[in-house]
Design a protein around this motif. Structure first.
Motif, PDB file in Angstrom:
ATOM      1  N   GLU A  39       0.931  -1.238   0.014  1.00  0.00           N
ATOM      2  CA  GLU A  39       0.017  -0.012  -0.132  1.00  0.00           C
ATOM      3  C   GLU A  39       0.854   1.349  -0.067  1.00  0.00           C
ATOM      4  OE1 GLU A  39      -1.552   3.451   1.246  1.00  0.00           O
ATOM      5  OE2 GLU A  39      -0.907   2.427   2.608  1.00  0.00           O
ATOM      6  N   ASN A  83       0.749   4.474   0.712  1.00  0.00           N
ATOM      7  CA  ASN A  83       1.060   5.533   2.051  1.00  0.00           C
ATOM      8  C   ASN A  83       2.192   4.677   3.071  1.00  0.00           C
ATOM      9  OD1 ASN A  83       0.390   8.190   3.632  1.00  0.00           O
ATOM     10  ND2 ASN A  83       0.183   6.330   5.164  1.00  0.00           N
ATOM     11  N   PHE A  84       1.705   3.472   3.268  1.00  0.00           N
ATOM     12  CA  PHE A  84       2.629   2.794   4.295  1.00  0.00           C
ATOM     13  C   PHE A  84       4.100   2.530   3.574  1.00  0.00           C
ATOM     14  CE2 PHE A  84       4.365  -1.611   5.449  1.00  0.00           C
ATOM     15  CZ  PHE A  84       4.425  -1.463   6.716  1.00  0.00           C
ATOM     16  N   TYR A 102       5.969   5.362   5.815  1.00  0.00           N
ATOM     17  CA  TYR A 102       6.966   4.573   6.924  1.00  0.00           C
ATOM     18  C   TYR A 102       8.015   3.849   6.411  1.00  0.00           C
ATOM     19  CZ  TYR A 102       7.960   0.918   9.906  1.00  0.00           C
ATOM     20  OH  TYR A 102       8.605   0.066  10.569  1.00  0.00           O
ATOM     21  N   LEU A 131      -2.225  -3.493   8.159  1.00  0.00           N
ATOM     22  CA  LEU A 131      -1.460  -2.141   8.141  1.00  0.00           C
ATOM     23  C   LEU A 131      -1.521  -1.638   6.684  1.00  0.00           C
ATOM     24  CD1 LEU A 131       1.916  -3.626   9.814  1.00  0.00           C
ATOM     25  CD2 LEU A 131       0.175  -1.833  10.665  1.00  0.00           C
ATOM     26  N   GLY A 132      -1.884  -2.507   5.575  1.00  0.00           N
ATOM     27  CA  GLY A 132      -2.206  -2.053   4.505  1.00  0.00           C
ATOM     28  C   GLY A 132      -3.567  -1.382   4.148  1.00  0.00           C
ATOM     29  N   ALA A 151      -4.935   6.595   7.016  1.00  0.00           N
ATOM     30  CA  ALA A 151      -3.900   6.149   6.257  1.00  0.00           C
ATOM     31  C   ALA A 151      -2.591   6.944   6.579  1.00  0.00           C
ATOM     32  CB  ALA A 151      -3.794   6.027   4.779  1.00  0.00           C
ATOM     33  N   GLN A 169      -2.254   6.917  10.732  1.00  0.00           N
ATOM     34  CA  GLN A 169      -1.462   5.608  11.130  1.00  0.00           C
ATOM     35  C   GLN A 169      -0.236   5.760  10.671  1.00  0.00           C
ATOM     36  OE1 GLN A 169      -3.023   1.358  11.090  1.00  0.00           O
ATOM     37  NE2 GLN A 169      -1.950   1.325   9.311  1.00  0.00           N
ATOM     38  N   GLY A 170       0.295   6.313   9.586  1.00  0.00           N
ATOM     39  CA  GLY A 170       1.732   6.539   9.050  1.00  0.00           C
ATOM     40  C   GLY A 170       2.506   7.292  10.217  1.00  0.00           C
ATOM     41  N   LEU A 229       3.128   5.000  13.130  1.00  0.00           N
ATOM     42  CA  LEU A 229       4.320   4.041  12.917  1.00  0.00           C
ATOM     43  C   LEU A 229       5.515   4.842  12.698  1.00  0.00           C
ATOM     44  CD1 LEU A 229       2.711   2.203   9.730  1.00  0.00           C
ATOM     45  CD2 LEU A 229       2.607   1.578  11.922  1.00  0.00           C
ATOM     46  N   THR A 276       8.316  -5.334  10.010  1.00  0.00           N
ATOM     47  CA  THR A 276       8.822  -4.955   9.170  1.00  0.00           C
ATOM     48  C   THR A 276       9.936  -5.482   8.654  1.00  0.00           C
ATOM     49  OG1 THR A 276       8.099  -2.602  10.184  1.00  0.00           O
ATOM     50  CG2 THR A 276       9.976  -2.599   8.171  1.00  0.00           C
TER      51      THR A 276
END
Length: 279
Positions: free
Chosen positions: A103, A105-106, A110, A150-151, A161, A164-165, A168, A268
């Motif tokens: 995804e 943004n992730f 991040y 997470l995605g 998104a 949440q980023g 993270l 990760t």
């Protein structure tokens, strides 16, 4: 003369910081995806007599492979990196998956910051007072991390998104700072306040209207540069620090939970191993 790497350095806060650092005599390495904007940065440096201190690296930091290429190029070209400023971010009202299956943004907000921070740790260890400056939103009071998604495959929302980023990245700072003597760079999480920038992204109608309203009340981008420079020039002595509009944030805040940081770091590392084995 410091060597300063700025991701997202062709727009917004990153651009203002890159230009200021170049103007005061630093070597500035801008990493961004748009070659046209990159050429404008280099042309401006040429006109200012600073061409020998301006570097542009074109890269899509939403891709793991591109981050690894950037790390290798920086390590090859520079003996030491004093400062890494992480500004790259791109808002999406609709969910998008990169060509590597992550995804967006992730991946950009991040995972890229994870890869660059750890990947450049060795070359930053060679600097006198290295610092990683992560421009995010430390300690934001938002709903918890969706550990099982997470995605954001289920019920994606652009604001969720983005926030949440930010969470993270708080945990990333905790994990990085726990590296002890293996990583000399101080890690600083910073929210400079609402800033009148381009706010890069692809918005639906409602989000676009909200962004316009935010811009009308936000501070000029030039106001964000002096506080960042202050920290760059005199990094905190602590391995991890967090600031919200100039005010230090206590690391006892729930956003910096060490168990959650360890959990995210484990996830990760496994994700990156899986991607490496699949390539």
């Amino acid at each position: 003369m410091k060597t300063i790497v700025v991701t997202g350095g062709t727009s917004g806060i990153g651009q203002a910081l890159a230009n200021t650092c170049l103007g005061r005599g630093d070597r500035v390495v801008v990493v961004a995806p748009d070659p046209v904007k990159g050429k404008k940065f280099l042309d401006a440096a040429q006109k200012a007599g600073a061409a020998d201190r301006a570097v542009f690296i074109e890269a899509d930091l939403g891709l793991v492979s591109e981050n690894r290429r950037v790390i290798a190029e920086i390590e090859q070209r520079f003996a030491a990196v004093d400062v890494l400023v992480l500004c790259a971010r791109y808002f999406r009202s609709r969910r998008m998956v990169t060509s590597e299956g992550i995804e967006h943004n992730f991946a950009l907000y991040y995972l890229s910051r994870y890869l660059l921070g750890y990947g450049l740790a060795d070359v930053m260890n060679k600097a006198e007072t290295p610092v990683v400056m992560n421009i995010a939103g430390p300690g934001a009071g938002v709903p918890g991390i969706r550990w099982d998604d997470l995605g954001l495959e289920r019920g994606y929302d652009g604001w969720v998104a983005m926030f949440q980023g930010g969470r993270l990245n708080d945990l990333l700072g905790v994990s990085f700072a726990d590296g002890g003597s293996t990583r000399r760079a101080r890690y600083v999480l910073l929210f400079p306040g609402g800033t009148r920038t381009g706010f890069a992204g692809e918005f639906d109608v409602a989000t676009a209207a909200h962004i316009d309203q935010m811009k009308r009340v936000a501070q000029p981008v030039e106001f964000t540069v002096p506080p960042i420079l202050k920290i760059i020039d005199a990094p905190p002595t602590e391995p991890l620090s967090a600031f919200v509009e100039g005010t230090p944030l206590s690391l006892l805040h729930p956003a910096f939970d060490k168990r959650a940081a360890t959990r995210l770091d484990t996830i990760t590392r496994q994700l990156l191993r899986d991607k490496a084995s699949a390539s």
